[in-house]
Design a protein around this motif. Structure first.
Motif, PDB file in Angstrom:
ATOM      1  N   PRO A   1     -15.641  26.557 -26.458  1.00 13.30           N
ATOM      2  CA  PRO A   1     -17.081  26.636 -26.059  1.00 13.30           C
ATOM      3  C   PRO A   1     -17.598  27.017 -24.669  1.00 13.30           C
ATOM      4  O   PRO A   1     -17.125  26.205 -23.954  1.00 13.30           O
ATOM      5  CB  PRO A   1     -17.812  25.788 -26.784  1.00 13.30           C
ATOM      6  N   ILE A   2     -18.460  28.061 -24.494  1.00 12.01           N
ATOM      7  CA  ILE A   2     -19.248  28.015 -23.219  1.00 12.01           C
ATOM      8  C   ILE A   2     -20.568  28.284 -23.820  1.00 12.01           C
ATOM      9  O   ILE A   2     -20.891  29.214 -24.532  1.00 12.01           O
ATOM     10  CB  ILE A   2     -18.645  29.141 -22.500  1.00 12.01           C
ATOM     11  N   LEU A   3     -21.825  27.242 -23.635  1.00  8.92           N
ATOM     12  CA  LEU A   3     -22.979  27.593 -24.039  1.00  8.92           C
ATOM     13  C   LEU A   3     -23.906  27.836 -22.689  1.00  8.92           C
ATOM     14  O   LEU A   3     -23.937  26.967 -21.835  1.00  8.92           O
ATOM     15  CB  LEU A   3     -23.392  26.045 -24.741  1.00  8.92           C
ATOM     16  N   VAL A   4     -24.612  28.890 -22.801  1.00  7.83           N
ATOM     17  CA  VAL A   4     -25.597  29.233 -21.943  1.00  7.83           C
ATOM     18  C   VAL A   4     -26.869  29.006 -22.494  1.00  7.83           C
ATOM     19  O   VAL A   4     -27.242  29.263 -23.857  1.00  7.83           O
ATOM     20  CB  VAL A   4     -25.473  30.516 -21.633  1.00  7.83           C
ATOM     21  N   ALA A   5     -27.895  28.282 -21.980  1.00  8.53           N
ATOM     22  CA  ALA A   5     -29.192  27.750 -22.426  1.00  8.53           C
ATOM     23  C   ALA A   5     -30.167  27.857 -21.516  1.00  8.53           C
ATOM     24  O   ALA A   5     -29.979  27.592 -20.284  1.00  8.53           O
ATOM     25  CB  ALA A   5     -28.806  26.303 -23.183  1.00  8.53           C
ATOM     26  N   THR A   6     -31.459  27.946 -22.031  1.00 10.51           N
ATOM     27  CA  THR A   6     -32.513  27.655 -20.975  1.00 10.51           C
ATOM     28  C   THR A   6     -32.922  26.161 -21.401  1.00 10.51           C
ATOM     29  O   THR A   6     -32.158  25.494 -22.086  1.00 10.51           O
ATOM     30  CB  THR A   6     -33.829  28.657 -21.578  1.00 10.51           C
ATOM     31  N   ASP A   7     -33.970  25.803 -20.798  1.00  5.54           N
ATOM     32  CA  ASP A   7     -34.366  24.368 -20.758  1.00  5.54           C
ATOM     33  C   ASP A   7     -34.949  23.791 -21.965  1.00  5.54           C
ATOM     34  O   ASP A   7     -35.364  22.731 -22.213  1.00  5.54           O
ATOM     35  CB  ASP A   7     -35.423  23.998 -19.701  1.00  5.54           C
ATOM     36  N   CYS A   8     -34.878  24.655 -23.101  1.00  5.76           N
ATOM     37  CA  CYS A   8     -35.400  24.259 -24.473  1.00  5.76           C
ATOM     38  C   CYS A   8     -34.113  23.409 -24.930  1.00  5.76           C
ATOM     39  O   CYS A   8     -34.488  22.693 -25.979  1.00  5.76           O
ATOM     40  CB  CYS A   8     -35.463  25.343 -25.514  1.00  5.76           C
ATOM     41  N   LEU A   9     -33.071  23.263 -24.491  1.00  4.56           N
ATOM     42  CA  LEU A   9     -32.045  22.452 -24.972  1.00  4.56           C
ATOM     43  C   LEU A   9     -31.989  21.268 -23.989  1.00  4.56           C
ATOM     44  O   LEU A   9     -31.256  20.209 -24.126  1.00  4.56           O
ATOM     45  CB  LEU A   9     -30.660  22.960 -24.969  1.00  4.56           C
ATOM     46  N   SER A  10     -32.829  21.239 -22.835  1.00  2.00           N
ATOM     47  CA  SER A  10     -32.708  19.911 -21.939  1.00  2.00           C
ATOM     48  C   SER A  10     -33.488  18.814 -22.615  1.00  2.00           C
ATOM     49  O   SER A  10     -33.400  17.627 -21.822  1.00  2.00           O
ATOM     50  CB  SER A  10     -33.434  20.304 -20.765  1.00  2.00           C
TER      51      SER A  10
ATOM     52  N   HIS B   1     -26.094  24.049 -13.314  1.00  2.00           N
ATOM     53  CA  HIS B   1     -27.484  24.433 -13.025  1.00  2.00           C
ATOM     54  C   HIS B   1     -27.421  25.930 -12.535  1.00  2.00           C
ATOM     55  O   HIS B   1     -26.924  26.279 -11.321  1.00  2.00           O
ATOM     56  CB  HIS B   1     -28.155  23.422 -12.315  1.00  2.00           C
ATOM     57  N   TYR B   2     -27.490  26.908 -13.436  1.00  2.00           N
ATOM     58  CA  TYR B   2     -27.516  28.246 -12.746  1.00  2.00           C
ATOM     59  C   TYR B   2     -28.592  28.680 -11.988  1.00  2.00           C
ATOM     60  O   TYR B   2     -28.523  29.457 -10.860  1.00  2.00           O
ATOM     61  CB  TYR B   2     -27.142  29.187 -13.647  1.00  2.00           C
ATOM     62  N   ASP B   3     -29.940  28.377 -12.371  1.00  2.00           N
ATOM     63  CA  ASP B   3     -31.072  28.377 -11.741  1.00  2.00           C
ATOM     64  C   ASP B   3     -31.517  27.059 -11.274  1.00  2.00           C
ATOM     65  O   ASP B   3     -31.448  25.873 -11.928  1.00  2.00           O
ATOM     66  CB  ASP B   3     -32.155  28.900 -12.374  1.00  2.00           C
ATOM     67  N   LEU B   4     -32.038  26.884  -9.949  1.00  2.00           N
ATOM     68  CA  LEU B   4     -32.586  25.411  -9.617  1.00  2.00           C
ATOM     69  C   LEU B   4     -34.107  25.344 -10.375  1.00  2.00           C
ATOM     70  O   LEU B   4     -34.847  26.162 -10.285  1.00  2.00           O
ATOM     71  CB  LEU B   4     -32.906  25.602  -8.353  1.00  2.00           C
ATOM     72  N   ALA B   5     -34.113  24.299 -11.069  1.00  2.00           N
ATOM     73  CA  ALA B   5     -35.560  23.842 -11.517  1.00  2.00           C
ATOM     74  C   ALA B   5     -36.187  23.324 -10.411  1.00  2.00           C
ATOM     75  O   ALA B   5     -36.116  22.659  -9.405  1.00  2.00           O
ATOM     76  CB  ALA B   5     -35.230  22.766 -12.602  1.00  2.00           C
ATOM     77  N   TRP B   6     -37.573  23.800 -10.364  1.00  2.00           N
ATOM     78  CA  TRP B   6     -38.511  23.204  -9.375  1.00  2.00           C
ATOM     79  C   TRP B   6     -39.067  21.878  -9.566  1.00  2.00           C
ATOM     80  O   TRP B   6     -39.869  21.294  -8.712  1.00  2.00           O
ATOM     81  CB  TRP B   6     -39.598  24.309  -9.076  1.00  2.00           C
ATOM     82  N   ASN B   7     -38.505  21.198 -10.556  1.00  2.00           N
ATOM     83  CA  ASN B   7     -38.856  19.784 -10.881  1.00  2.00           C
ATOM     84  C   ASN B   7     -37.630  19.280 -10.757  1.00  2.00           C
ATOM     85  O   ASN B   7     -36.776  19.333 -11.712  1.00  2.00           O
ATOM     86  CB  ASN B   7     -39.377  19.540 -12.034  1.00  2.00           C
ATOM     87  N   PRO B   8     -37.135  18.144 -10.017  1.00  2.00           N
ATOM     88  CA  PRO B   8     -36.012  17.499 -10.051  1.00  2.00           C
ATOM     89  C   PRO B   8     -35.761  16.772 -11.228  1.00  2.00           C
ATOM     90  O   PRO B   8     -34.486  16.475 -11.633  1.00  2.00           O
ATOM     91  CB  PRO B   8     -35.928  16.655  -8.703  1.00  2.00           C
ATOM     92  N   THR B   9     -36.845  16.416 -11.795  1.00  2.00           N
ATOM     93  CA  THR B   9     -36.714  15.771 -13.056  1.00  2.00           C
ATOM     94  C   THR B   9     -35.983  16.368 -14.182  1.00  2.00           C
ATOM     95  O   THR B   9     -35.320  15.924 -15.112  1.00  2.00           O
ATOM     96  CB  THR B   9     -37.986  15.099 -13.437  1.00  2.00           C
ATOM     97  N   ARG B  10     -36.297  17.709 -14.120  1.00  2.00           N
ATOM     98  CA  ARG B  10     -35.800  18.569 -15.112  1.00  2.00           C
ATOM     99  C   ARG B  10     -34.152  18.614 -14.992  1.00  2.00           C
ATOM    100  O   ARG B  10     -33.263  18.772 -15.783  1.00  2.00           O
ATOM    101  CB  ARG B  10     -36.205  19.977 -14.811  1.00  2.00           C
TER     102      ARG B  10
ATOM    103  N   VAL C   1     -22.189  23.384 -20.462  1.00  2.00           N
ATOM    104  CA  VAL C   1     -23.385  24.284 -20.739  1.00  2.00           C
ATOM    105  C   VAL C   1     -23.960  24.527 -19.197  1.00  2.00           C
ATOM    106  O   VAL C   1     -24.056  23.832 -18.140  1.00  2.00           O
ATOM    107  CB  VAL C   1     -24.421  23.011 -21.180  1.00  2.00           C
ATOM    108  N   ILE C   2     -24.379  25.685 -19.691  1.00  2.00           N
ATOM    109  CA  ILE C   2     -24.938  26.338 -18.081  1.00  2.00           C
ATOM    110  C   ILE C   2     -26.525  26.643 -18.522  1.00  2.00           C
ATOM    111  O   ILE C   2     -26.959  27.422 -19.478  1.00  2.00           O
ATOM    112  CB  ILE C   2     -24.249  27.702 -17.954  1.00  2.00           C
ATOM    113  N   PHE C   3     -27.184  26.179 -17.685  1.00  2.00           N
ATOM    114  CA  PHE C   3     -28.528  26.228 -17.934  1.00  2.00           C
ATOM    115  C   PHE C   3     -29.273  27.179 -16.856  1.00  2.00           C
ATOM    116  O   PHE C   3     -28.883  27.011 -15.712  1.00  2.00           O
ATOM    117  CB  PHE C   3     -29.460  24.728 -17.725  1.00  2.00           C
TER     118      PHE C   3
END
Length: 484
Positions: A68-77, A91-100, A17-19
């Motif tokens: 499968p290869i799943l690409v998703a935004t944080d709507c699936l987190s 994690h393709y993009d770093l989230a600015w909150n480590p909790t994410r 899963v690629i976020f």
């Protein structure tokens, strides 16, 4: 970089899963991955879809023949469990909150994951000032606190301020290098990353101190494992092991004329042979068919793992118990479980009566003017060997006796007489059975007090009241072989 890192992961058989942080980025990444990995089923799930549509797309992708290869935004987190179909997170993009980041990985690395090792990969730009700022202020700081405290501390809530400070810092840095600071934009007066880092440090220190105080207040570390180990061991005996689950399922299905068929390292089910009542009960749990099951992890993805809490265990136990209780209305062939029986076996030297008792104990706790009552209901096994008094058996002893096989035929009249005599003997020993119930209640009280004392919460008064007489749920007789 993503494609290069994905190739060895996919070759190992992982399903990633690629976020991504932004919706356009997710579509962009999915488009390029579809071109690079044409033998894979690449899908993109973003917040543009309704929650039900997101779940349907994930399930549909998992059921395709292509990996499968799943690409998703944080709507699936959050909200959708991904451990059944995926075993790697990028994690393709770093989230600015480590909790994410923890939330993303937690959708895959959780109970029910079949793969022994879950891969997690974080991609960042070493020449990207935004990623550098995020790594310095947030992610590395969070990791340092986690290592020091042993638990994760969430990021301070005001993420917009952190975002703005990062961007302003990047603009200022580039502006100083390129002459932007001479353009009169007033960037020097805005809050910088150094300012926000200092505030983040203060907020995090406060959160860390609060977490440390909570650990002291709730005092989990004050409970010494060795003090409550006896209760834990008894509970494990009552709950049973995975071997007990396998034994029960195997024998129950065989008794229902739908035996398991060994296949590789697991089993094939005879689903079509199951009684309709069991299929309907399973459908009530959302299970309409199971073709392959197993009892030891890891298992292939199309094999269902059966553990104690799986609906199949509950359904079979309920069905067998109900059939046993309806013995007067069902033919013998439809009663694989019996409340009474007798066999002849060369594994005993004298007649042995096994009785399954149901003990009910009322536990009363009074503390600070509040009275609380709890009812504990347990099943225990007692045995009467020859002319001896009834003795309570532990779980291992009881299972051993119940697993003895008949080694000689017993005519129906002898079986009926043996059970009738056993019932009369138990009636004569009812006072002893009640004594066992009282002793069991006192042991329950001691266990309760010891656990309370171990957590430094032994205040109040406790009492137990066994509900007598003890109920007899089942009677079974083991008779030694007779020489002819």
């Amino acid at each position: 970089q993503l494609i290069a890192k994905l190739k060895p992961i996919l070759e190992e058989g992982y399903r990633p899963v690629i976020f991504c942080r932004y919706i356009p980025t997710a579509h962009y990444v999915a488009e390029h991955l579809a071109k690079a990995f044409k033998s894979h089923n690449v899908q993109c799930v973003t917040g543009e879809l309704h929650p039900a549509e997101r779940e349907e797309r994930v399930e549909a992708q998992a059921n395709e023949d292509e990996p499968p290869i799943l690409v998703a935004t944080d709507c699936l987190s959050e909200g959708i469990n991904l451990q059944e179909h995926f075993d790697a997170v990028i994690h393709y993009d770093l989230a600015w909150n480590p909790t994410r980041h923890e939330q993303r990985e937690g959708r895959v690395d959780r109970f029910g994951q079949r793969t022994p090792v879950v891969k997690a990969l974080m991609i960042y730009g070493d020449n990207n000032p935004v990623d550098g700022a995020v790594l310095r202020v947030i992610i590395r700081k969070a990791e340092a606190i986690r290592k020091a405290l042993g638990v994760s501390v969430p990021m301070p809530e005001d993420e917009n301020r952190v975002t703005q400070a990062i961007m302003q810092t990047v603009l200022l840095t580039r502006g100083l290098d390129s002459g932007m600071s001479q353009m009169g934009l007033g960037l020097e007066e805005v809050e910088t990353l150094d300012d926000i880092e200092q505030q983040v440090n203060v907020s995090w220190e406060s959160a860390r101190d609060k977490a440390r105080r909570n650990r002291t207040i709730f005092a989990q570390q004050a409970i010494h494992p060795e003090e409550v180990l006896p209760e834990w061991q008894r509970m494990q005996e009552v709950l049973g092991s995975q071997d007990d689950v396998q034994r029960f399922i195997t024998k129950a299905l065989a008794a229902l004329r739908a035996p398991l068929q060994p296949y590789r390292q697991h089993y094939r089910m005879s689903w079509s042979e199951l009684p309709q009542a069991i299929k309907e009960r399973m459908a009530g749990h959302g299970i309409r068919r199971m073709d392959q099951i197993g009892f030891t992890l890891p298992l292939p993805r199309d094999v269902v793992y059966i553990q104690r809490s799986h609906p199949l265990v509950t359904v079979l136990a309920d069905e067998l118990a109900e059939r046993a209780l309806e013995s007067d209305y069902l033919p013998a062939a439809d009663r694989p479980a019996r409340r009474a029986g007798a066999i002849t076996t060369n594994q005993v030297n004298q007649r042995t009566i096994i009785a399954l008792l149901r003990l009910r104990t009322n536990l009363v706790v009074e503390r600070e003017g509040t009275r609380r009552e709890m009812l504990a209901e347990e099943a225990v096994t007692v045995a009467i060997e020859g002319n001896q008094a009834p003795q309570q058996l532990d779980t291992e002893e009881a299972v051993k006796l119940f697993n003895l096989e008949a080694t000689q035929n017993t005519v129906p009249d002898v079986r009926e007489r043996a059970v009738r005599q056993a019932l009369e003997r138990l009636q004569e020993q009812q006072s002893t059975l009640d004594t066992i119930a009282r002793e069991h209640g006192q042991q329950l009280l001691k266990d309760h007090r010891r656990v309370r004392d171990s957590e430094r919460d032994g205040r109040g008064t406790f009492q137990v009241n066994p509900q007598l007489p003890a109920d007899i749920l089942g009677v079974y007789v083991l008779m030694p072989e007779v020489a002819f």
